[in-house]
Design an enzyme around this catalytic site. Structure first.
Site, short mmCIF file in Angstrom:
data_model
loop_
_atom_site.label_atom_id
_atom_site.label_comp_id
_atom_site.label_asym_id
_atom_site.label_seq_id
_atom_site.Cartn_x
_atom_site.Cartn_y
_atom_site.Cartn_z
N SER A 1 -39.20 -19.53 -32.76
CA SER A 1 -39.76 -18.21 -33.03
C SER A 1 -38.95 -17.18 -32.24
O SER A 1 -37.74 -17.10 -32.41
CB SER A 1 -41.25 -18.19 -32.66
OG SER A 1 -41.84 -16.95 -33.00
N HIS B 1 -39.66 -18.32 -37.44
CA HIS B 1 -40.71 -17.38 -37.84
C HIS B 1 -40.09 -16.07 -38.32
O HIS B 1 -39.83 -15.16 -37.53
CB HIS B 1 -41.65 -17.10 -36.67
CG HIS B 1 -42.58 -18.22 -36.37
ND1 HIS B 1 -43.36 -18.27 -35.24
CD2 HIS B 1 -42.88 -19.35 -37.05
CE1 HIS B 1 -44.09 -19.37 -35.24
NE2 HIS B 1 -43.80 -20.05 -36.33
N ASP C 1 -47.25 -22.57 -32.11
CA ASP C 1 -46.96 -23.20 -33.39
C ASP C 1 -45.95 -24.32 -33.16
O ASP C 1 -44.99 -24.18 -32.40
CB ASP C 1 -46.40 -22.18 -34.38
CG ASP C 1 -46.23 -22.75 -35.78
OD1 ASP C 1 -46.99 -23.66 -36.14
OD2 ASP C 1 -45.33 -22.28 -36.50
#
Length: 324
Positions: free
Chosen positions: A13, A40, A131
């Site tokens: 991310s 992401h 995540d």
């Protein structure tokens, strides 16, 4: 077409591009593995395949849904689509967001764990919140290899630190050393028979679905939530499929709460404006009532302003600024 006998899945991310560049540079030109990457990016246009192809000896692409998986290729999840592996093919879906992300890391990792078992290598790089932790847990549970970027080397340490907290990790290294480590793992990763998923696992985990609800509601759609565990990591899933870890849901709940408070603040300001307007037009007998209502509305905005401007306790580690 070379059918891969291994899968290298990488999730990142905030700061992910900088971490990925030295990694893909070290991947061997010939490998029996397929490489899958989720960054992401949300729904924003992504040039990641082009950027990675310039750094790597392997071609990087945004795949088409349904195309067969080939060894020696880097597959990058396209914007606004989850990417999973199913029966030797890549499936792209705009199913429910997980941890407020689409593409999300967990769906890819879960599918790789089920498709490749001990021949799956999962890597968590820099990023906010957590995540990928639940997916990495499943890779480890099925005998795969788990790798994380050293949190001290990460632009945002949340994701690798969460993986270290909740998953048994096999290898920790800075981004500059991960490429050589992964290249070595790809040469010695064991090849095993593919595990057959149970009937429950054959369900597409990124499709909209129905499930038994719980008392808490989904910050995205308002649907009721069910609870599950990945080791010590708690996950919540609504009955159409939005999924969160507890830490991500805490952040999502705060956003929803802030929106409601801002709506109430706007309504009070409008009430005050209306009362002031009517007070200017009213006769002396009514004017004092309109103006009193105006003052009351303004005074009550102070409580809402205090809620919006106050710092709130964060039970989890301080998260990096959310991805745009």
């Amino acid at each position: 077409m070379d059918v891969p006998d291994k899968a290298l899945v990488i999730g990142a991310s905030t700061g992910g591009l900088e971490a990925l560049r030295p990694i893909v540079r070290e991947l061997p030109a010939r490998t029996s593995a397929a490489i899958f990457i989720v960054l992401h990016v949300g729904s924003h246009k992504s040039d990641l395949p082009r950027l990675l192809s310039h750094r790597s000896q392997l071609p990087a692409v945004h795949p088409r849904s349904g195309e067969p998986v080939e060894a020696g290729r880097i597959y990058v999840a396209p914007p606004d689509h989850h990417m999973i592996v199913d029966s030797g093919r890549i499936v792209l879906t705009r199913g429910p967001r997980e941890n407020r992300a689409r593409p999300a890391i967990d769906p890819l990792f879960r599918s790789a764990a089920r498709a490749y078992g001990e021949s799956a290598i999962g890597v968590i790089l820099t990023g906010a919140l957590n995540d990928g932790t639940a997916g990495l847990f499943e890779i480890k549970a099925r005998g795969g290899t788990t790798v994380v970027q050293d949190p001290r080397d990460a632009l945002c340490a949340d994701m690798p630190q969460s993986a270290l907290t909740h998953v048994e990790i096999d290898h920790i290294a800075p981004a500059s050393s991960l490429g050589a480590l992964l290249a070595d793992l790809l040469t010695r990763q064991p090849v095993t028979s593919r595990p057959i998923p149970s009937p429950e696992e054959q369900e597409m985990t990124t499709e909209f679905k129905l499930a038994r609800p719980r008392a808490m509601t989904c910050p995205d759609c308002g649907g009721a939530l069910s609870q599950s565990q990945a080791g010590q990591l708690t996950r919540f899933t609504c009955h159409i499929g939005h999924a969160y870890t507890a830490e991500v849901m805490l952040a999502a709940q705060f956003v929803v709460m802030e929106q409601f408070i801002e709506t109430a603040l706007r309504a009070l300001n409008e009430r005050a404006a209306l009362c002031h307007f009517m007070g200017q037009k009213a006769d002396d007998k009514q004017q004092c009532r309109w103006l009193a209502a105006h003052d009351e509305a303004l005074s009550r905005t102070a409580v809402l302003k205090q809620l919006l401007e106050s710092e709130w306790l964060q039970p989890s580690a301080q998260a990096c600024e959310a991805d745009s």
